[in-house]
Design a protein around this motif. Structure first.
Motif, short mmCIF file in Angstrom:
data_model
loop_
_atom_site.label_atom_id
_atom_site.label_comp_id
_atom_site.label_asym_id
_atom_site.label_seq_id
_atom_site.Cartn_x
_atom_site.Cartn_y
_atom_site.Cartn_z
N TRP A 122 52.87 31.45 36.61
CA TRP A 122 51.53 31.86 36.18
C TRP A 122 50.82 32.66 37.26
O TRP A 122 49.97 33.50 36.96
CB TRP A 122 50.70 30.64 35.82
N PHE A 123 51.15 32.41 38.52
CA PHE A 123 50.57 33.18 39.61
C PHE A 123 51.32 34.50 39.79
O PHE A 123 50.72 35.57 39.88
CB PHE A 123 50.63 32.40 40.92
N ARG A 124 52.63 34.42 39.80
CA ARG A 124 53.46 35.59 40.10
C ARG A 124 53.37 36.65 39.01
O ARG A 124 53.36 37.85 39.31
CB ARG A 124 54.91 35.14 40.28
N ASP A 125 53.29 36.25 37.76
CA ASP A 125 53.40 37.19 36.65
C ASP A 125 52.05 37.67 36.11
O ASP A 125 51.97 38.19 35.00
CB ASP A 125 54.19 36.54 35.50
N ARG A 126 51.00 37.50 36.88
CA ARG A 126 49.70 38.01 36.43
C ARG A 126 49.75 39.53 36.24
O ARG A 126 50.36 40.25 37.05
CB ARG A 126 48.62 37.68 37.46
N THR A 127 49.07 39.99 35.21
CA THR A 127 49.02 41.44 34.99
C THR A 127 48.02 42.12 35.91
O THR A 127 48.09 43.33 36.13
CB THR A 127 48.64 41.73 33.53
N GLY A 128 47.06 41.37 36.43
CA GLY A 128 46.08 41.90 37.37
C GLY A 128 45.68 40.81 38.33
O GLY A 128 45.99 39.62 38.13
N ILE A 129 44.98 41.19 39.41
CA ILE A 129 44.57 40.19 40.39
C ILE A 129 43.69 39.14 39.72
O ILE A 129 43.86 37.94 39.92
CB ILE A 129 43.84 40.88 41.56
N TYR A 130 42.75 39.61 38.90
CA TYR A 130 41.90 38.71 38.13
C TYR A 130 42.22 38.90 36.65
O TYR A 130 42.33 40.04 36.17
CB TYR A 130 40.42 38.99 38.38
N LEU A 131 42.35 37.79 35.93
CA LEU A 131 42.68 37.87 34.51
C LEU A 131 41.46 38.36 33.74
O LEU A 131 40.32 38.04 34.06
CB LEU A 131 43.12 36.50 34.01
N ASP A 132 41.72 39.13 32.70
CA ASP A 132 40.66 39.86 32.01
C ASP A 132 39.82 38.99 31.07
O ASP A 132 38.64 39.21 30.92
CB ASP A 132 41.26 41.03 31.20
N GLN A 133 40.43 38.03 30.41
CA GLN A 133 39.74 37.28 29.37
C GLN A 133 39.37 35.89 29.89
O GLN A 133 40.20 34.98 29.93
CB GLN A 133 40.62 37.16 28.13
N PRO A 134 38.10 35.69 30.30
CA PRO A 134 37.73 34.42 30.91
C PRO A 134 37.82 33.22 29.98
O PRO A 134 37.97 32.09 30.42
CB PRO A 134 36.28 34.66 31.36
#
Length: 464
Positions: free
Chosen positions: A231-243
């Motif tokens: 879940w950390f390694r495969d993030r699409t961005g540094i911060y996830l878009d949908q809170p």
């Protein structure tokens, strides 16, 4: 019905006593008020129900006087009981920051383990060997917080434990397929955590960076703990878009649980929480370390209080809060009472509530005095706090602007550079041909060019 009337009289008596300062006057005024309300209420009741008899004024006053005396006796016990309770809780209550006139700057760098500070942030900037000619570096930065993470390695006043999640675009050297290893990493015991009813294993890797030779009293020793999980390694961005998405909530649940477990394991002198990113971690640390230790000390540092990790688009109903508690692996009563703000889930609120309960609200800071004042006024979640302290916003010596020529000379240089632009020359390659006007004003806009702000400033420039 009579009991209800008596209870109403008691409430009115307390309210009346709170509004006047003189005890005798308060007593008379309350008795008068009780008598009037009691007679009116009982008269209404008697009109509809002839069974309930009316008491005489003397009987009512005697009965009210007895109740009032009992209430006064109970109220007199409140300070005594409060003192006993606070004395019992005192060993478990920690104050990170108290108001003070001034504090002298530390004369030297503390290197003993009892003063180790722990910080955890999603962004990071790691230099693996400060003494190397070309040291290896891993940087995951979206803005100012990433820069701060890099500065902490060089100028933090105490030794530091810095925790970060891995990111797909960065290579650290402990990956199984890694060919180039910029640093020697050690693997710590993994963390087994529960997110949304399922066990998750987070791998922990450790690397310590020592200060430069001769700089031991000026720079900290930094121990990096990198957390590895898909879940950390495969993030699409540094911060996830949908809170408000389940994936984002699972990410923050796992991230905060891991940090909380490491707080309990490493037992730092202080945990520094930047913004909302790890604001729930102290609650998990409290659970992990149990009652045998005092609550971890926490300093919440606001870099950007606009982002609070909030799901504010909707008011969460009981069923939704129960689902949220399952994802976070926390009791719903804790989520309801300490992690909700204005009906919505708010991660920053979790940290602020923790500081309020364990440190009497002290320990919340902002990156400058001005921003501390602005945030305290602007953001509702900060209103209950006794204060938001402003921190010095240091600038490294090598980043300070060099002294330049006098202002008149700088204006001349700027004008020459402007008129040398291709747009001022016939047949230039720019967007158009501008006419040199030595008396014209130069309008420079610094900041985000949004519609309203741009129109406002343009109108001001046109008017002048």
């Amino acid at each position: 019905m009579r009991a209800a009337v008596v209870l109403a009289c008691i409430v009115l008596r307390i309210s009346a006593s709170a509004t006047v300062s003189n005890g005798a006057q308060a007593y008379e005024r309350a008795n008068d008020l009780i008598t009037v309300v009691s007679e009116a209420s009982l008269a209404d009741r008697t009109a509809s129900d002839g069974v309930l008899p009316l008491l005489s004024d003397a009987q009512q006053k005697a009965e009210s006087g007895t109740l009032i005396g009992a209430i006064f006796f109970l109220l007199a016990l409140v300070p005594f009981v409060y003192t006993l309770v606070m004395a019992w809780l005192a060993p478990g209550i920690v104050v990170v920051v108290r108001p003070q006139e001034s504090a002298p700057a530390p004369t030297s760098h503390a290197t003993f383990m009892s003063d180790v500070v722990m910080v955890a942030s999603i962004e990071h900037d790691i230099t693996y060997d400060l003494a190397a000619a070309k040291p290896g570096r891993s940087k995951v930065s979206a803005g100012g917080l990433g820069k701060v993470a890099g500065q902490l390695q060089r100028i933090h006043p105490t030794d530091l434990i810095s925790i970060h999640p891995v990111f797909k675009d960065a290579k650290y050297g402990f990956e199984p397929e890694a060919e180039d290893t910029p640093a020697a990493w050690e693997q710590d015991p993994s963390l087994s955590l529960t997110v949304d009813g399922h066990r998750q294993t987070v791998f922990v890797f450790r690397h310590t960076v020592s200060p430069l030779p001769g700089e031991e009293t000026k720079s900290p020793q930094v121990t990096y703990l990198m957390l590895e999980h898909p879940w950390f390694r495969d993030r699409t961005g540094i911060y996830l878009d949908q809170p408000g998405s389940v994936a984002t909530l699972r990410f923050f649940s796992l991230w905060n649980q891991a940090v909380g477990a490491l707080i309990a394991r490493e037992d730092p002198r202080l945990f520094q929480c930047p913004d909302y990113h790890t604001a729930m971690a102290p609650w998990y640390a409290l659970r992990a370390q149990g009652r045998q230790k005092p609550p971890p000390r926490v300093a919440v540092v606001l870099h950007n209080a606009e982002y609070q990790g909030a799901i504010s688009s909707q008011q969460l109903k009981n069923k939704q809060r129960r689902r949220l508690a399952e994802i976070l692996d926390l009791p719903q009563i804790l989520v309801d009472t300490h992690m909700m703000a204005e009906g919505g889930f708010n991660m920053l609120q979790a940290g602020l509530k923790y500081v309020t309960l364990t440190q009497r609200g002290f320990g919340v800071c902002a990156v400058s005095g001005t921003y501390a004042e602005e945030s305290k006024i602007k953001h509702r979640v900060l209103w209950p706090l006794p204060e938001v302290m402003g921190l010095d916003n240091p600038m490294l010596e090598n980043e300070r602007p060099k002294p330049g020529p006098p202002l008149v000379e700088r204006k001349r240089i700027a004008k020459e550079a402007l008129y040398a632009h291709p747009d001022f020359k016939p047949g230039g390659q720019g967007y158009g041909h501008l006419q040199p006007m030595p008396g014209a004003r130069i309008f420079v806009f610094l900041g985000r060019w949004v519609k309203q702000k741009g129109m406002d400033y343009s109108e001001i420039g046109r008017a002048h």
